[in-house]
Design an enzyme around this catalytic site. Structure first.
Site, PDB file in Angstrom:
ATOM      1  N   ASP A  47       0.853  -1.185   0.000  1.00  0.00           N
ATOM      2  CA  ASP A  47       0.000   0.000   0.000  1.00  0.00           C
ATOM      3  C   ASP A  47       0.893   1.240   0.000  1.00  0.00           C
ATOM      4  O   ASP A  47       1.732   1.397   0.887  1.00  0.00           O
ATOM      5  CB  ASP A  47      -0.881  -0.038   1.275  1.00  0.00           C
ATOM      6  CG  ASP A  47      -1.890   1.091   1.318  1.00  0.00           C
ATOM      7  OD1 ASP A  47      -1.736   2.078   0.569  1.00  0.00           O
ATOM      8  OD2 ASP A  47      -2.831   0.975   2.132  1.00  0.00           O
ATOM      9  N   LEU A  48       0.693   2.101  -0.966  1.00  0.00           N
ATOM     10  CA  LEU A  48       1.524   3.317  -1.072  1.00  0.00           C
ATOM     11  C   LEU A  48       1.417   4.199   0.167  1.00  0.00           C
ATOM     12  O   LEU A  48       2.283   5.025   0.430  1.00  0.00           O
ATOM     13  CB  LEU A  48       1.118   4.130  -2.308  1.00  0.00           C
ATOM     14  CG  LEU A  48       1.492   3.492  -3.652  1.00  0.00           C
ATOM     15  CD1 LEU A  48       0.688   4.124  -4.790  1.00  0.00           C
ATOM     16  CD2 LEU A  48       2.985   3.631  -3.916  1.00  0.00           C
TER      17      LEU A  48
ATOM     18  N   ASN B 229      -2.455  14.030 -18.867  1.00  0.00           N
ATOM     19  CA  ASN B 229      -2.897  15.215 -19.620  1.00  0.00           C
ATOM     20  C   ASN B 229      -3.786  16.104 -18.743  1.00  0.00           C
ATOM     21  O   ASN B 229      -3.962  17.280 -19.045  1.00  0.00           O
ATOM     22  CB  ASN B 229      -3.615  14.789 -20.902  1.00  0.00           C
ATOM     23  CG  ASN B 229      -4.958  14.132 -20.635  1.00  0.00           C
ATOM     24  OD1 ASN B 229      -5.966  14.808 -20.517  1.00  0.00           O
ATOM     25  ND2 ASN B 229      -4.989  12.815 -20.510  1.00  0.00           N
TER      26      ASN B 229
ATOM     27  N   GLY C 297       1.100   3.283  -9.960  1.00  0.00           N
ATOM     28  CA  GLY C 297       0.118   3.051  -8.897  1.00  0.00           C
ATOM     29  C   GLY C 297      -0.545   4.335  -8.443  1.00  0.00           C
ATOM     30  O   GLY C 297       0.075   5.400  -8.462  1.00  0.00           O
ATOM     31  N   GLY C 298      -1.792   4.247  -8.022  1.00  0.00           N
ATOM     32  CA  GLY C 298      -2.464   5.412  -7.450  1.00  0.00           C
ATOM     33  C   GLY C 298      -3.883   5.551  -7.954  1.00  0.00           C
ATOM     34  O   GLY C 298      -4.426   4.650  -8.600  1.00  0.00           O
ATOM     35  N   ILE C 299      -4.481   6.685  -7.633  1.00  0.00           N
ATOM     36  CA  ILE C 299      -5.858   6.979  -8.059  1.00  0.00           C
ATOM     37  C   ILE C 299      -5.763   7.555  -9.470  1.00  0.00           C
ATOM     38  O   ILE C 299      -5.036   8.512  -9.707  1.00  0.00           O
ATOM     39  CB  ILE C 299      -6.523   7.980  -7.082  1.00  0.00           C
ATOM     40  CG1 ILE C 299      -6.477   7.430  -5.645  1.00  0.00           C
ATOM     41  CG2 ILE C 299      -7.954   8.283  -7.508  1.00  0.00           C
ATOM     42  CD1 ILE C 299      -7.084   6.050  -5.459  1.00  0.00           C
ATOM     43  N   SER C 300      -6.496   6.957 -10.402  1.00  0.00           N
ATOM     44  CA  SER C 300      -6.250   7.257 -11.817  1.00  0.00           C
ATOM     45  C   SER C 300      -7.335   8.115 -12.453  1.00  0.00           C
ATOM     46  O   SER C 300      -7.343   8.283 -13.674  1.00  0.00           O
ATOM     47  CB  SER C 300      -6.094   5.951 -12.591  1.00  0.00           C
ATOM     48  OG  SER C 300      -7.293   5.218 -12.540  1.00  0.00           O
TER      49      SER C 300
ATOM     50  N   LYS D 179      -1.333  15.389 -10.084  1.00  0.00           N
ATOM     51  CA  LYS D 179      -0.301  15.105 -11.090  1.00  0.00           C
ATOM     52  C   LYS D 179       0.672  16.284 -11.189  1.00  0.00           C
ATOM     53  O   LYS D 179       1.868  16.100 -11.385  1.00  0.00           O
ATOM     54  CB  LYS D 179      -0.939  14.796 -12.449  1.00  0.00           C
ATOM     55  CG  LYS D 179      -1.790  13.519 -12.452  1.00  0.00           C
ATOM     56  CD  LYS D 179      -0.984  12.287 -12.045  1.00  0.00           C
ATOM     57  CE  LYS D 179      -1.766  10.992 -12.174  1.00  0.00           C
ATOM     58  NZ  LYS D 179      -0.998   9.797 -11.782  1.00  0.00           N
TER      59      LYS D 179
ATOM     60  N   TYR E  50      -7.675  15.458  -9.263  1.00  0.00           N
ATOM     61  CA  TYR E  50      -6.752  14.458  -9.815  1.00  0.00           C
ATOM     62  C   TYR E  50      -5.615  15.143 -10.589  1.00  0.00           C
ATOM     63  O   TYR E  50      -4.436  14.831 -10.395  1.00  0.00           O
ATOM     64  CB  TYR E  50      -7.562  13.521 -10.719  1.00  0.00           C
ATOM     65  CG  TYR E  50      -6.760  12.631 -11.627  1.00  0.00           C
ATOM     66  CD1 TYR E  50      -6.005  11.582 -11.109  1.00  0.00           C
ATOM     67  CD2 TYR E  50      -6.778  12.816 -13.016  1.00  0.00           C
ATOM     68  CE1 TYR E  50      -5.271  10.760 -11.957  1.00  0.00           C
ATOM     69  CE2 TYR E  50      -6.056  12.000 -13.861  1.00  0.00           C
ATOM     70  CZ  TYR E  50      -5.302  10.972 -13.326  1.00  0.00           C
ATOM     71  OH  TYR E  50      -4.572  10.151 -14.163  1.00  0.00           O
TER      72      TYR E  50
HETATM   73  P1  NAI Z   1      -5.843   1.947 -12.806  1.00  0.00           P
HETATM   74  O1  NAI Z   1      -6.756   2.631 -11.852  1.00  0.00           O
HETATM   75  O2  NAI Z   1      -6.384   0.871 -13.662  1.00  0.00           O
HETATM   76  O3  NAI Z   1      -4.566   1.392 -12.030  1.00  0.00           O
HETATM   77  C1  NAI Z   1      -4.025   2.013 -10.881  1.00  0.00           C
HETATM   78  C2  NAI Z   1      -3.552   0.946  -9.932  1.00  0.00           C
HETATM   79  O4  NAI Z   1      -3.056   1.583  -8.746  1.00  0.00           O
HETATM   80  C3  NAI Z   1      -4.660  -0.027  -9.511  1.00  0.00           C
HETATM   81  O5  NAI Z   1      -4.317  -1.358  -9.815  1.00  0.00           O
HETATM   82  C4  NAI Z   1      -4.790   0.192  -8.020  1.00  0.00           C
HETATM   83  O6  NAI Z   1      -5.068  -1.001  -7.277  1.00  0.00           O
HETATM   84  C5  NAI Z   1      -3.421   0.769  -7.648  1.00  0.00           C
HETATM   85  N1  NAI Z   1      -3.517   1.507  -6.398  1.00  0.00           N
HETATM   86  C6  NAI Z   1      -4.517   2.333  -6.001  1.00  0.00           C
HETATM   87  N2  NAI Z   1      -4.318   2.713  -4.736  1.00  0.00           N
HETATM   88  C7  NAI Z   1      -3.174   2.132  -4.310  1.00  0.00           C
HETATM   89  C8  NAI Z   1      -2.463   2.144  -3.090  1.00  0.00           C
HETATM   90  N3  NAI Z   1      -2.906   2.819  -2.010  1.00  0.00           N
HETATM   91  N4  NAI Z   1      -1.316   1.442  -3.008  1.00  0.00           N
HETATM   92  C9  NAI Z   1      -0.873   0.737  -4.072  1.00  0.00           C
HETATM   93  N5  NAI Z   1      -1.508   0.667  -5.256  1.00  0.00           N
HETATM   94  C10 NAI Z   1      -2.659   1.361  -5.369  1.00  0.00           C
HETATM   95  O7  NAI Z   1      -5.207   3.116 -13.732  1.00  0.00           O
HETATM   96  P2  NAI Z   1      -4.412   2.960 -15.108  1.00  0.00           P
HETATM   97  O8  NAI Z   1      -5.293   3.369 -16.201  1.00  0.00           O
HETATM   98  O9  NAI Z   1      -3.725   1.662 -15.145  1.00  0.00           O
HETATM   99  O10 NAI Z   1      -3.325   4.126 -14.932  1.00  0.00           O
HETATM  100  C11 NAI Z   1      -2.040   3.878 -14.371  1.00  0.00           C
HETATM  101  C12 NAI Z   1      -1.396   5.209 -14.020  1.00  0.00           C
HETATM  102  O11 NAI Z   1      -1.246   6.004 -15.177  1.00  0.00           O
HETATM  103  C13 NAI Z   1      -2.191   6.043 -13.019  1.00  0.00           C
HETATM  104  O12 NAI Z   1      -1.280   6.711 -12.161  1.00  0.00           O
HETATM  105  C14 NAI Z   1      -2.907   7.058 -13.885  1.00  0.00           C
HETATM  106  O13 NAI Z   1      -3.151   8.249 -13.174  1.00  0.00           O
HETATM  107  C15 NAI Z   1      -1.890   7.254 -15.005  1.00  0.00           C
HETATM  108  N6  NAI Z   1      -2.547   7.636 -16.252  1.00  0.00           N
HETATM  109  C16 NAI Z   1      -3.218   6.689 -16.992  1.00  0.00           C
HETATM  110  C17 NAI Z   1      -3.805   7.030 -18.185  1.00  0.00           C
HETATM  111  C18 NAI Z   1      -4.461   6.017 -19.062  1.00  0.00           C
HETATM  112  O14 NAI Z   1      -4.856   6.400 -20.155  1.00  0.00           O
HETATM  113  N7  NAI Z   1      -4.598   4.758 -18.660  1.00  0.00           N
HETATM  114  C19 NAI Z   1      -3.789   8.435 -18.679  1.00  0.00           C
HETATM  115  C20 NAI Z   1      -3.061   9.327 -17.820  1.00  0.00           C
HETATM  116  C21 NAI Z   1      -2.454   8.933 -16.660  1.00  0.00           C
HETATM  117  C1  15L Z   2      -6.288   9.852 -17.263  1.00  0.00           C
HETATM  118  O1  15L Z   2      -5.493  10.488 -16.590  1.00  0.00           O
HETATM  119  C2  15L Z   2      -6.973   8.663 -16.702  1.00  0.00           C
HETATM  120  O2  15L Z   2      -6.127   7.929 -15.845  1.00  0.00           O
HETATM  121  C3  15L Z   2      -7.527   7.739 -17.786  1.00  0.00           C
HETATM  122  O3  15L Z   2      -8.440   6.821 -17.176  1.00  0.00           O
HETATM  123  C4  15L Z   2      -8.207   8.532 -18.896  1.00  0.00           C
HETATM  124  O4  15L Z   2      -9.319   9.219 -18.364  1.00  0.00           O
HETATM  125  C5  15L Z   2      -7.222   9.524 -19.480  1.00  0.00           C
HETATM  126  O5  15L Z   2      -6.668  10.340 -18.478  1.00  0.00           O
HETATM  127  C6  15L Z   2      -7.820  10.409 -20.557  1.00  0.00           C
HETATM  128  O6  15L Z   2      -7.749  11.633 -20.437  1.00  0.00           O
HETATM  129  O7  15L Z   2      -8.346   9.858 -21.536  1.00  0.00           O
END
Ligand code: NAI
Ligand code: 15L
Length: 267
Positions: free
Chosen positions: A53-54, A114, A74-77, A142, A138
């Site tokens: 856990d972060l 973004n 990792g984190g709130i996405s 970032k 959010y």
């Molecule tokens: P996601 O929500 O699917 O994955 C995030 C992971 O972080 C989850 O598996 C979750 O369990 C973990 N997490 C949450 N709280 C935690 C904690 N307290 N300790 C440890 N782990 C924890 O998000 P996704 O789409 O995989 O994104 C990954 C990263 O990239 C995030 O930081 C997000 O903000 C960033 N991001 C993603 C984008 C996308 O298009 N997928 C766009 C922009 C940024």
């Molecule tokens: C993000 O930062 C989010 O993590 C992802 O779920 C999408 O919403 C993405 O941006 C986006 O802007 O499409």
């Protein structure tokens, strides 16, 4: 190509890492995946899975020990309560950087977004040195992450590549993503460039593929040698059946789309 000696990947149960997971072993001699959630069966080339856990500073400090490359996904996405975002994306990220500093360094990829610049109008093309203009709690978290990365670079010499990721999914899910899409393959190639760079420093890089519509210009960070190869051209026409966009809709006006349009999360 250089390989990481021991690479840590946080957020490994999440959507983005799931998409690139099978490409990660080629980038590292040892690969440690971590999340707060179960990451499933260990796959070939994965050295270890660590539940962490972060929010737990001591556990995070242990986790980063001995890792020369850390991909911090990792984190709130997406948008959430200010409290949750603060606990995970602010304090949790601080825990990670402090752990890395105590361990004597390591090169970090910070998954920025973004939404750190989401309130700029789309008619304005942005560069890595465009000042932040977040569109959500959010997005603010970032911006904090990018600032923390700067502090740890200039004060402690910890290198970070902050990637303002557009939309990293298997394919675009709406019209906006025809511009913001980052293919999983291009993400992996960007990680490889980060590992390879003789000197990384603390750049901000926009993460989008070679799409026809380009909202972001990475010329300032051309020294990284990253050239996206994929494009949303392969999905042309995918959203033609939908009604045309209203050019006055805030979700259309701004880079951040729906995040810029949405009201306050807790109202
Ligand atoms: P996601 O929500 O699917 O994955 C995030 C992971 O972080 C989850 O598996 C979750 O369990 C973990 N997490 C949450 N709280 C935690 C904690 N307290 N300790 C440890 N782990 C924890 O998000 P996704 O789409 O995989 O994104 C990954 C990263 O990239 C995030 O930081 C997000 O903000 C960033 N991001 C993603 C984008 C996308 O298009 N997928 C766009 C922009 C940024
Ligand atoms: C993000 O930062 C989010 O993590 C992802 O779920 C999408 O919403 C993405 O941006 C986006 O802007 O499409």
């Amino acid at each position: 190509m250089m390989k990481a000696k021991r690479m840590l990947v946080t957020g490994a149960a999440g959507g983005l890492v799931t998409l690139i997971r099978d490409g990660l072993p080629a980038l590292a001699n040892e690969l440690v995946l971590s999340d707060i959630l179960d990451m499933g069966e260990k796959r070939p080339g994965e050295t270890d899975h660590v539940l962490c856990d972060l929010e737990d500073a001591a556990a995070v400090a242990d986790l980063v020990k001995g890792c020369d490359v850390i991909l911090h996904f990792g984190g709130i996405s997406r948008e959430n309560t200010a409290d949750l975002i603060h606990r995970i994306n602010v304090v949790g990220l601080y825990n990670l950087y402090e752990g890395v500093r105590a361990a004597g360094g390591g090169r970090i990829l910070f998954a920025s977004s973004n939404h750190a610049i989401g309130f700029y109008p789309r008619e304005q093309q942005l560069t890595p040195s465009t000042p932040p203009r977040p569109d959500s709690n959010y997005g603010v978290s970032k911006v904090y992450g990018e600032a923390l990365a700067q502090l740890y670079w200039y004060k402690y010499g910890v290198e970070t590549m902050s990637v303002r990721i557009g939309s990293c999914f298997e394919k675009p899910m709406d019209r906006r993503m025809m511009a913001t899409w980052l293919s999983p393959g291009d993400m992996l190639r960007l990680i490889a460039r980060m590992i390879d760079a003789p000197r990384l420093g603390c750049p901000i890089v926009y993460g989008s593929s070679k799409n026809k519509q380009q909202w972001w210009d990475n010329t300032e960070v051309a020294y990284l040698g990253w050239e996206p190869e994929d494009s949303t051209e392969q999905f042309d026409g995918m959203f033609d059946h939908l009604p045309p966009d209203d050019p006055h809709d805030a979700a259309i006006v701004y880079h951040g789309g729906g995040f810029a349009k949405a009201g306050h999360f807790e109202d």
